[in-house]
Design a protein around this motif. Sequence first.
Motif, PDB file in Angstrom:
ATOM      1  N   LEU A 188     -20.153  -7.030 -13.540  1.00 15.01           N
ATOM      2  CA  LEU A 188     -19.032  -6.310 -12.932  1.00 15.01           C
ATOM      3  C   LEU A 188     -19.526  -5.165 -12.056  1.00 15.01           C
ATOM      4  CD1 LEU A 188     -16.512  -6.152 -15.927  1.00 15.01           C
ATOM      5  CD2 LEU A 188     -16.452  -7.670 -13.943  1.00 15.01           C
ATOM      6  N   ALA A 189     -20.582  -4.478 -12.500  1.00 16.23           N
ATOM      7  CA  ALA A 189     -21.134  -3.401 -11.683  1.00 16.23           C
ATOM      8  C   ALA A 189     -21.679  -3.954 -10.370  1.00 16.23           C
ATOM      9  CB  ALA A 189     -22.229  -2.674 -12.456  1.00 16.23           C
ATOM     10  N   LEU A 190     -22.290  -5.135 -10.433  1.00 15.75           N
ATOM     11  CA  LEU A 190     -22.805  -5.774  -9.217  1.00 15.75           C
ATOM     12  C   LEU A 190     -21.657  -6.147  -8.277  1.00 15.75           C
ATOM     13  CD1 LEU A 190     -25.535  -8.529  -9.055  1.00 15.75           C
ATOM     14  CD2 LEU A 190     -23.369  -8.846  -7.885  1.00 15.75           C
ATOM     15  N   CYS A 232     -20.312  -0.709  -8.004  1.00 14.41           N
ATOM     16  CA  CYS A 232     -19.929   0.557  -8.644  1.00 14.41           C
ATOM     17  C   CYS A 232     -21.053   1.104  -9.512  1.00 14.41           C
ATOM     18  CB  CYS A 232     -18.658   0.378  -9.475  1.00 14.41           C
ATOM     19  SG  CYS A 232     -18.879  -0.633 -10.969  1.00 14.41           S
ATOM     20  N   ALA A 233     -20.894   2.335  -9.921  1.00 17.46           N
ATOM     21  CA  ALA A 233     -21.861   3.002 -10.790  1.00 17.46           C
ATOM     22  C   ALA A 233     -21.236   3.257 -12.148  1.00 17.46           C
ATOM     23  CB  ALA A 233     -22.310   4.321 -10.172  1.00 17.46           C
ATOM     24  N   ILE A 234     -21.987   2.955 -13.202  1.00 20.68           N
ATOM     25  CA  ILE A 234     -21.584   3.308 -14.563  1.00 20.68           C
ATOM     26  C   ILE A 234     -22.409   4.532 -14.941  1.00 20.68           C
ATOM     27  CG2 ILE A 234     -21.479   2.559 -16.962  1.00 20.68           C
ATOM     28  CD1 ILE A 234     -21.282  -0.330 -15.926  1.00 20.68           C
ATOM     29  N   VAL A 235     -21.725   5.654 -15.166  1.00 19.93           N
ATOM     30  CA  VAL A 235     -22.396   6.954 -15.225  1.00 19.93           C
ATOM     31  C   VAL A 235     -22.186   7.598 -16.591  1.00 19.93           C
ATOM     32  CG1 VAL A 235     -22.636   9.201 -14.103  1.00 19.93           C
ATOM     33  CG2 VAL A 235     -21.918   7.220 -12.757  1.00 19.93           C
ATOM     34  N   GLY A 236     -23.257   7.999 -17.248  1.00 21.88           N
ATOM     35  CA  GLY A 236     -23.159   8.676 -18.534  1.00 21.88           C
ATOM     36  C   GLY A 236     -22.848  10.158 -18.365  1.00 21.88           C
ATOM     37  N   TRP A 245     -14.248  -0.497  -4.937  1.00 21.96           N
ATOM     38  CA  TRP A 245     -15.587  -0.651  -4.379  1.00 21.96           C
ATOM     39  C   TRP A 245     -16.258   0.723  -4.288  1.00 21.96           C
ATOM     40  CZ3 TRP A 245     -19.243  -4.023  -3.542  1.00 21.96           C
ATOM     41  CH2 TRP A 245     -20.259  -3.743  -2.622  1.00 21.96           C
ATOM     42  N   ARG A 246     -17.492   0.827  -4.742  1.00 20.58           N
ATOM     43  CA  ARG A 246     -18.249   2.068  -4.826  1.00 20.58           C
ATOM     44  C   ARG A 246     -17.620   3.067  -5.806  1.00 20.58           C
ATOM     45  NH1 ARG A 246     -22.396   3.098  -1.204  1.00 20.58           N
ATOM     46  NH2 ARG A 246     -22.578   1.641   0.566  1.00 20.58           N
ATOM     47  N   GLY A 247     -16.856   2.556  -6.752  1.00 17.95           N
ATOM     48  CA  GLY A 247     -16.264   3.433  -7.756  1.00 17.95           C
ATOM     49  C   GLY A 247     -17.304   3.951  -8.744  1.00 17.95           C
ATOM     50  N   ARG A 248     -16.866   4.948  -9.535  1.00 14.23           N
ATOM     51  CA  ARG A 248     -17.735   5.546 -10.550  1.00 14.23           C
ATOM     52  C   ARG A 248     -17.013   5.501 -11.889  1.00 14.23           C
ATOM     53  NH1 ARG A 248     -16.213   7.334  -5.848  1.00 14.23           N
ATOM     54  NH2 ARG A 248     -16.122   9.591  -6.241  1.00 14.23           N
ATOM     55  N   TYR A 249     -17.648   4.839 -12.849  1.00  6.80           N
ATOM     56  CA  TYR A 249     -17.073   4.698 -14.189  1.00  6.80           C
ATOM     57  C   TYR A 249     -17.782   5.682 -15.107  1.00  6.80           C
ATOM     58  CZ  TYR A 249     -15.042   2.417 -18.271  1.00  6.80           C
ATOM     59  OH  TYR A 249     -14.331   2.161 -19.408  1.00  6.80           O
TER      60      TYR A 249
END
Length: 328
Positions: free
Chosen positions: A251-253, A257-261, A230-234
């Motif tokens: 899945l982000a919802l 979590c955040a999907i980060v470039g 929960w609240r992870g960063r990908y």
Amino acid sequence: MKALLCKQHGLPETLVVEDIPDLEPGDDEVVVDVHAAAVNFPDTLIIRNLYQFKPELPFSPGGESAGVIAKVGAKVKNVKPGDRVISFTGWGGIAEQVLCKAMQVIPMVPEMDFVTASAFVMTYGTSLHALKDRARLKQGETLCVLGASGGVGLAAIEIGKALGAKVIACASSADKLAVCKEHGADELINYNDEDLKTRIRELTGGKGADVIYDPVGGQYAEPALRSIAWRGRYLVVGFANGEIPKIPLNLALLKGCAIVGVFWGDFGKREPMNLMMDLKTLIGWFNEGTIKPHIADTYPLARGAEAIRALMDRKVSGKVVVTMERPA
């Protein structure tokens, strides 16, 4: 001077070594006599015209190198002929000389040899930017590194440990995982033999990984994201697998979590002062022995195409370096 040249886009076997004229600097440029140039994953893309940056043909691959300043332009003040430097140029490094903007070179650490210096900036710069700036990795969090035995993967392991994280390394063989263990990984997952999602959850007590560092893409991206906390960063670092995954955004919802470039090349251009601060941090860690590039093999310039092929075929743990066989 001799250079490994891409004269037509294609696989490494299309590259040729040829003599070309020596280079001359513009007012704000320097010419470096290259001693060693590291091979990175973008080199496998740029020669096929698949990378974000597309130099005009012909060009030499090689985004980072180390050598000695040969000539400086009229307006250059930060370096002088004879200085030992690391160059980060995007391409052009797998040659006996490379032309750089003066701000694309930094002094070599006295304790570094040329091979080590050439393999330092891109992998460690990418991983520090990813983990410190983009993921805000905190002490005590869990970092899961996919493709952990590659150059950026090993750098991420070492930097994750330096930032106080627990590190789970994921790779495709026992030999590769042994290298990850040597570089500080706390836990290991062989994703050829084990279910990635299940093992990440088991190793984190069901919580999931706080940060997932993914330079691979492909089939392991979705199961890794499903195992995030929960609240992870990908962190989307690259696609060494060759396949850009299509992630179900629900899945982000569900994970909050955040999907980060992570695009280190553009970061350096847009935020040069922040880049220099990161490099200062990395040099300090190198001097302390906290980080050290893993050099898998070196190749002479005449076999530079073979070095790129070895990386492209994922036969390498850490880095391969092309050397110019100059006097030390």
